[in-house]
Design a protein around this motif. Structure first.
Motif, PDB file in Angstrom:
ATOM      1  N   CYS A  16       0.835  -1.203   0.000  1.00 37.84           N
ATOM      2  CA  CYS A  16       0.000   0.000   0.000  1.00 37.84           C
ATOM      3  C   CYS A  16       0.872   1.255   0.000  1.00 37.84           C
ATOM      4  O   CYS A  16       1.749   1.397   0.845  1.00 37.84           O
ATOM      5  N   PRO A  17       0.613   2.159  -0.954  1.00 37.45           N
ATOM      6  CA  PRO A  17       1.423   3.375  -1.009  1.00 37.45           C
ATOM      7  C   PRO A  17       1.068   4.325   0.132  1.00 37.45           C
ATOM      8  O   PRO A  17      -0.082   4.356   0.579  1.00 37.45           O
ATOM      9  N   PRO A  18       2.039   5.098   0.602  1.00 38.03           N
ATOM     10  CA  PRO A  18       1.732   6.100   1.629  1.00 38.03           C
ATOM     11  C   PRO A  18       1.017   7.279   0.968  1.00 38.03           C
ATOM     12  O   PRO A  18       1.608   8.036   0.212  1.00 38.03           O
ATOM     13  N   THR A 123       2.129   4.020 -10.858  1.00 41.15           N
ATOM     14  CA  THR A 123       3.472   4.516 -11.179  1.00 41.15           C
ATOM     15  C   THR A 123       4.576   3.751 -10.464  1.00 41.15           C
ATOM     16  O   THR A 123       5.755   4.034 -10.665  1.00 41.15           O
ATOM     17  N   ASP A 124       4.210   2.779  -9.644  1.00 40.73           N
ATOM     18  CA  ASP A 124       5.194   1.987  -8.914  1.00 40.73           C
ATOM     19  C   ASP A 124       5.767   0.926  -9.852  1.00 40.73           C
ATOM     20  O   ASP A 124       5.033   0.074 -10.353  1.00 40.73           O
ATOM     21  N   PRO A 125       7.077   0.957 -10.119  1.00 43.09           N
ATOM     22  CA  PRO A 125       7.663   0.014 -11.066  1.00 43.09           C
ATOM     23  C   PRO A 125       7.490  -1.459 -10.678  1.00 43.09           C
ATOM     24  O   PRO A 125       7.513  -2.332 -11.549  1.00 43.09           O
ATOM     25  N   ARG A 126       7.283  -1.748  -9.402  1.00 48.89           N
ATOM     26  CA  ARG A 126       7.075  -3.142  -8.990  1.00 48.89           C
ATOM     27  C   ARG A 126       5.825  -3.746  -9.623  1.00 48.89           C
ATOM     28  O   ARG A 126       5.710  -4.958  -9.758  1.00 48.89           O
ATOM     29  N   PHE A 127       4.897  -2.887 -10.000  1.00 51.01           N
ATOM     30  CA  PHE A 127       3.611  -3.363 -10.489  1.00 51.01           C
ATOM     31  C   PHE A 127       3.411  -3.115 -11.984  1.00 51.01           C
ATOM     32  O   PHE A 127       2.310  -3.274 -12.504  1.00 51.01           O
ATOM     33  N   SER A 128       4.466  -2.753 -12.684  1.00 53.40           N
ATOM     34  CA  SER A 128       4.332  -2.352 -14.089  1.00 53.40           C
ATOM     35  C   SER A 128       3.853  -3.473 -15.007  1.00 53.40           C
ATOM     36  O   SER A 128       3.266  -3.215 -16.049  1.00 53.40           O
ATOM     37  N   ASN A 142      -5.055  -6.185  -0.016  1.00 54.02           N
ATOM     38  CA  ASN A 142      -4.132  -5.734   1.025  1.00 54.02           C
ATOM     39  C   ASN A 142      -4.690  -4.575   1.852  1.00 54.02           C
ATOM     40  O   ASN A 142      -3.940  -3.912   2.563  1.00 54.02           O
ATOM     41  N   ASN A 143      -5.996  -4.342   1.731  1.00 53.52           N
ATOM     42  CA  ASN A 143      -6.667  -3.317   2.525  1.00 53.52           C
ATOM     43  C   ASN A 143      -6.045  -1.925   2.364  1.00 53.52           C
ATOM     44  O   ASN A 143      -5.894  -1.198   3.352  1.00 53.52           O
ATOM     45  N   CYS A 144      -5.702  -1.575   1.148  1.00 55.21           N
ATOM     46  CA  CYS A 144      -5.107  -0.264   0.878  1.00 55.21           C
ATOM     47  C   CYS A 144      -6.162   0.844   0.804  1.00 55.21           C
ATOM     48  O   CYS A 144      -5.805   2.015   0.801  1.00 55.21           O
ATOM     49  N   PHE A 145      -7.434   0.486   0.722  1.00 57.63           N
ATOM     50  CA  PHE A 145      -8.483   1.461   0.487  1.00 57.63           C
ATOM     51  C   PHE A 145      -9.102   1.987   1.775  1.00 57.63           C
ATOM     52  O   PHE A 145      -9.071   1.334   2.798  1.00 57.63           O
ATOM     53  N   GLN A 146      -9.718   3.145   1.639  1.00 62.90           N
ATOM     54  CA  GLN A 146     -10.575   3.665   2.703  1.00 62.90           C
ATOM     55  C   GLN A 146     -12.010   3.378   2.302  1.00 62.90           C
ATOM     56  O   GLN A 146     -12.409   3.637   1.165  1.00 62.90           O
TER      57      GLN A 146
END
Length: 150
Positions: A16-18, A123-128, A142-146
């Motif tokens: 999850c991005p900050p 934009t995260d290269p890990r997920f390109s 991964n529960n990244c959402f609100q």
């Protein structure tokens, strides 16, 4: 059991991005469209429709309002727009959509947050190498959402 929970929490935090509080600006949807190349407008609208359809397919029992399906749809829309245009253009379209909406402030903040999650992950290269739908689903898993309701 506690070790497994700690591992999952650590894994999710690395995925999850900050994303902090987002400002939606003041441009309405119509103001944002003015002067935009036609392909960007078509991409934004088409990406939104595709995200709505994908969310309905993945979460068939959802009304797509303040729940995981709604968050997934917002993130997926922004992933698609970011990959087609740029993070800034995607933010301009998403933010102007929120400015033009009638949601209460708490819902706007939640939508802006989930939009930003999508742009950051796009934009995260890990997920390109992941498709937009796979990436939005990764964020969901991964529960990244609100979300406001479960």
């Amino acid at each position: 059991m506690m070790e497994e929970e700690a591992r999952k929490k650590a894994e999710a935090s690395s995925i999850c991005p900050p994303v902090g509080q987002q400002d939606m600006g003041s441009k309405t949807w119509g103001e944002n469209l003015a002067g935009r190349p036609g392909w960007q407008v078509l991409s934004a609208v088409g990406s939104g429709l595709a995200a709505q359809h994908a969310a309905a397919q993945r979460f068939p029992d959802s009304k797509q309002h303040n729940d995981e399906a709604d968050a997934y749809r917002h993130a997926l829309w922004n992933i698609k727009m970011t990959r087609a245009m740029s993070p800034q253009s995607a933010a301009d379209f998403a933010n102007s959509y929120e400015v033009s909406g009638q949601d209460p402030p708490a819902e706007h903040r939640m939508d802006l947050y989930n939009n930003a999650v999508g742009r950051a992950m796009a934009t995260d290269p890990r997920f390109s190498k992941m498709s937009a739908q796979e990436l939005a689903y990764l964020a969901y898993r991964n529960n990244c959402f609100q979300v406001r309701s479960k």
